[in-house]
Design a protein around this motif. Structure first.
Motif, PDB file in Angstrom:
ATOM      1  N   LEU A  73     -11.292 -13.558  -6.503  1.00  0.00           N
ATOM      2  CA  LEU A  73     -10.032 -13.612  -5.855  1.00  0.00           C
ATOM      3  C   LEU A  73     -10.490 -13.201  -4.233  1.00  0.00           C
ATOM      4  O   LEU A  73      -9.586 -13.434  -3.535  1.00  0.00           O
ATOM      5  N   GLU A  74     -11.509 -12.444  -4.105  1.00  0.00           N
ATOM      6  CA  GLU A  74     -11.850 -12.046  -2.558  1.00  0.00           C
ATOM      7  C   GLU A  74     -10.765 -11.257  -2.171  1.00  0.00           C
ATOM      8  O   GLU A  74     -10.312 -11.412  -0.793  1.00  0.00           O
ATOM      9  N   THR A  75     -10.140 -10.309  -2.780  1.00  0.00           N
ATOM     10  CA  THR A  75      -8.943  -9.833  -2.150  1.00  0.00           C
ATOM     11  C   THR A  75      -9.491  -8.943  -1.054  1.00  0.00           C
ATOM     12  O   THR A  75     -10.135  -8.354  -0.947  1.00  0.00           O
ATOM     13  N   PRO A  76      -8.633  -9.106   0.043  1.00  0.00           N
ATOM     14  CA  PRO A  76      -8.833  -8.291   1.326  1.00  0.00           C
ATOM     15  C   PRO A  76      -8.690  -6.606   0.821  1.00  0.00           C
ATOM     16  O   PRO A  76      -7.562  -6.419   0.209  1.00  0.00           O
ATOM     17  N   LEU A  77      -9.709  -5.974   0.738  1.00  0.00           N
ATOM     18  CA  LEU A  77      -9.588  -4.430   0.338  1.00  0.00           C
ATOM     19  C   LEU A  77      -8.636  -3.731   1.023  1.00  0.00           C
ATOM     20  O   LEU A  77      -8.017  -2.766   0.258  1.00  0.00           O
ATOM     21  N   ALA A  78      -8.222  -3.733   2.124  1.00  0.00           N
ATOM     22  CA  ALA A  78      -7.326  -3.295   2.930  1.00  0.00           C
ATOM     23  C   ALA A  78      -5.841  -3.245   2.385  1.00  0.00           C
ATOM     24  O   ALA A  78      -5.178  -2.222   2.213  1.00  0.00           O
ATOM     25  N   TRP A  79      -5.635  -4.292   1.677  1.00  0.00           N
ATOM     26  CA  TRP A  79      -4.487  -4.581   1.106  1.00  0.00           C
ATOM     27  C   TRP A  79      -4.216  -3.552   0.005  1.00  0.00           C
ATOM     28  O   TRP A  79      -3.077  -3.174  -0.290  1.00  0.00           O
ATOM     29  N   VAL A  80      -5.139  -3.283  -0.823  1.00  0.00           N
ATOM     30  CA  VAL A  80      -5.071  -2.302  -2.081  1.00  0.00           C
ATOM     31  C   VAL A  80      -5.410  -1.048  -1.725  1.00  0.00           C
ATOM     32  O   VAL A  80      -4.669   0.052  -1.901  1.00  0.00           O
ATOM     33  N   GLN A  81      -6.183  -0.573  -0.676  1.00  0.00           N
ATOM     34  CA  GLN A  81      -6.720   0.501  -0.105  1.00  0.00           C
ATOM     35  C   GLN A  81      -5.699   1.409   0.702  1.00  0.00           C
ATOM     36  O   GLN A  81      -5.864   2.734   0.708  1.00  0.00           O
ATOM     37  N   THR A  82      -4.953   0.411   1.427  1.00  0.00           N
ATOM     38  CA  THR A  82      -3.982   1.209   2.216  1.00  0.00           C
ATOM     39  C   THR A  82      -2.846   2.000   1.753  1.00  0.00           C
ATOM     40  O   THR A  82      -2.455   3.114   1.598  1.00  0.00           O
ATOM     41  N   PRO A  83      -2.181   1.187   0.375  1.00  0.00           N
ATOM     42  CA  PRO A  83      -1.402   2.176  -0.291  1.00  0.00           C
ATOM     43  C   PRO A  83      -2.022   3.094  -1.191  1.00  0.00           C
ATOM     44  O   PRO A  83      -1.521   4.177  -1.606  1.00  0.00           O
ATOM     45  N   TRP A  84      -3.367   2.849  -1.639  1.00  0.00           N
ATOM     46  CA  TRP A  84      -3.964   3.661  -2.299  1.00  0.00           C
ATOM     47  C   TRP A  84      -4.196   5.125  -1.571  1.00  0.00           C
ATOM     48  O   TRP A  84      -3.887   6.136  -1.773  1.00  0.00           O
ATOM     49  N   PHE A  85      -4.729   4.852  -0.276  1.00  0.00           N
ATOM     50  CA  PHE A  85      -4.726   6.108   0.858  1.00  0.00           C
ATOM     51  C   PHE A  85      -3.582   6.559   0.912  1.00  0.00           C
ATOM     52  O   PHE A  85      -3.422   7.904   0.862  1.00  0.00           O
ATOM     53  N   ALA A  86      -2.458   5.984   1.175  1.00  0.00           N
ATOM     54  CA  ALA A  86      -1.083   6.471   1.353  1.00  0.00           C
ATOM     55  C   ALA A  86      -0.814   7.563  -0.041  1.00  0.00           C
ATOM     56  O   ALA A  86      -0.256   8.294   0.275  1.00  0.00           O
ATOM     57  N   GLY A  87      -0.916   7.063  -1.135  1.00  0.00           N
ATOM     58  CA  GLY A  87      -0.806   7.967  -2.182  1.00  0.00           C
ATOM     59  C   GLY A  87      -1.731   9.134  -2.104  1.00  0.00           C
ATOM     60  O   GLY A  87      -0.871  10.226  -2.600  1.00  0.00           O
ATOM     61  N   TRP A  88      -2.892   9.324  -1.783  1.00  0.00           N
ATOM     62  CA  TRP A  88      -3.599  10.361  -1.679  1.00  0.00           C
ATOM     63  C   TRP A  88      -2.966  11.243  -0.624  1.00  0.00           C
ATOM     64  O   TRP A  88      -2.956  12.275  -0.634  1.00  0.00           O
ATOM     65  N   VAL A  89      -2.644  10.788   0.534  1.00  0.00           N
ATOM     66  CA  VAL A  89      -2.047  11.453   1.506  1.00  0.00           C
ATOM     67  C   VAL A  89      -0.856  12.163   1.026  1.00  0.00           C
ATOM     68  O   VAL A  89      -0.370  13.348   1.219  1.00  0.00           O
ATOM     69  N   TRP A  90       0.175  11.319   0.435  1.00  0.00           N
ATOM     70  CA  TRP A  90       1.434  11.924  -0.239  1.00  0.00           C
ATOM     71  C   TRP A  90       1.192  12.939  -1.035  1.00  0.00           C
ATOM     72  O   TRP A  90       1.806  14.066  -1.164  1.00  0.00           O
ATOM     73  N   PHE A  91      -0.069  12.831  -1.927  1.00  0.00           N
ATOM     74  CA  PHE A  91      -0.296  13.898  -2.958  1.00  0.00           C
ATOM     75  C   PHE A  91      -0.650  15.400  -2.064  1.00  0.00           C
ATOM     76  O   PHE A  91      -0.487  16.241  -2.373  1.00  0.00           O
ATOM     77  N   ALA A  92      -1.537  15.082  -1.008  1.00  0.00           N
ATOM     78  CA  ALA A  92      -2.084  16.144  -0.317  1.00  0.00           C
ATOM     79  C   ALA A  92      -0.686  16.990   0.315  1.00  0.00           C
ATOM     80  O   ALA A  92      -0.550  18.000   0.260  1.00  0.00           O
ATOM     81  N   LEU A  93       0.034  16.012   0.878  1.00  0.00           N
ATOM     82  CA  LEU A  93       1.229  16.642   1.686  1.00  0.00           C
ATOM     83  C   LEU A  93       2.251  17.463   0.646  1.00  0.00           C
ATOM     84  O   LEU A  93       2.705  18.507   0.933  1.00  0.00           O
TER      85      LEU A  93
END
Length: 183
Positions: free
Chosen positions: A128-148
């Motif tokens: 699929l050659e998925t652009p990793l930023a498409w997945v990593q952006t919401p993944w990162f946002a989830g961790w930031v949300w959990f930290a907050l």
């Protein structure tokens, strides 16, 4: 008390987020099921395993804050259960301070992963050659949300402790089994 109103508002918000994440997981399950059915007739969407793994990573990062506010994280409370009142609340707040520190560290360490993918235009090493930023952006946002969420919950518990309201912390930083008996 403002702390308990904050916690109630965060619970409502995280329940809505959990519902959206759950709908996403159901959509992913339907996609995988459709692919399985198509394989029976010689066709396939392809990449369902990759998409399902992304869905699980996103559900995990966003689901952690929900589990925190629903007292769903695993606790080893061998000593805590033998205490009451202020001592128990101090154990709970100490646990929250530790959790907040770990989660903030995870969120901080997750940023370079996303930043590198954005800088390099990284794609998955899959068909699929998925652009990793498409997945990593919401993944990162989830961790930031959990930290907050973890930091806000910790600050609310600390505020109640300072104000001499240790018993009020039980419903949002206590242990699940005991919280059920308090309701």
């Amino acid at each position: 008390m403002p702390e308990l109103r904050i916690i109630a508002a965060l619970r409502r918000l995280n329940r809505a987020i959990a519902l959206l994440v759950g709908l996403g997981l159901l959509g992913c399950a339907a996609f995988v099921l459709a692919d399985i059915v198509l394989r029976q007739v010689g066709h396939s969407f392809g990449g369902t395993d990759e998409i399902a793994s992304y869905a699980m990573a996103l559900a995990t990062s966003w689901g952690m804050a929900y589990a925190l506010l629903e007292l769903g994280h695993v606790r080893i409370d061998l000593v805590r259960v033998r205490t009451q009142g202020l001592v128990r609340a101090l154990f709970d707040v100490f646990a929250m301070i530790c959790m907040s520190g770990v989660v903030v560290a995870i969120a901080v360490k997750a940023w370079p992963v996303l930043a590198r993918s954005l800088k390099n235009g990284s794609t998955a090493n899959t068909p699929l050659e998925t652009p990793l930023a498409w997945v990593q952006t919401p993944w990162f946002a989830g961790w930031v949300w959990f930290a907050l969420m973890s930091c806000i919950v910790t600050l609310c518990a600390l505020s109640l402790l300072v104000r001499g309201r240790a018993e009020d912390t039980e419903c949002f930083v206590g242990a699940f089994a005991e919280a059920e008996t308090l309701k």
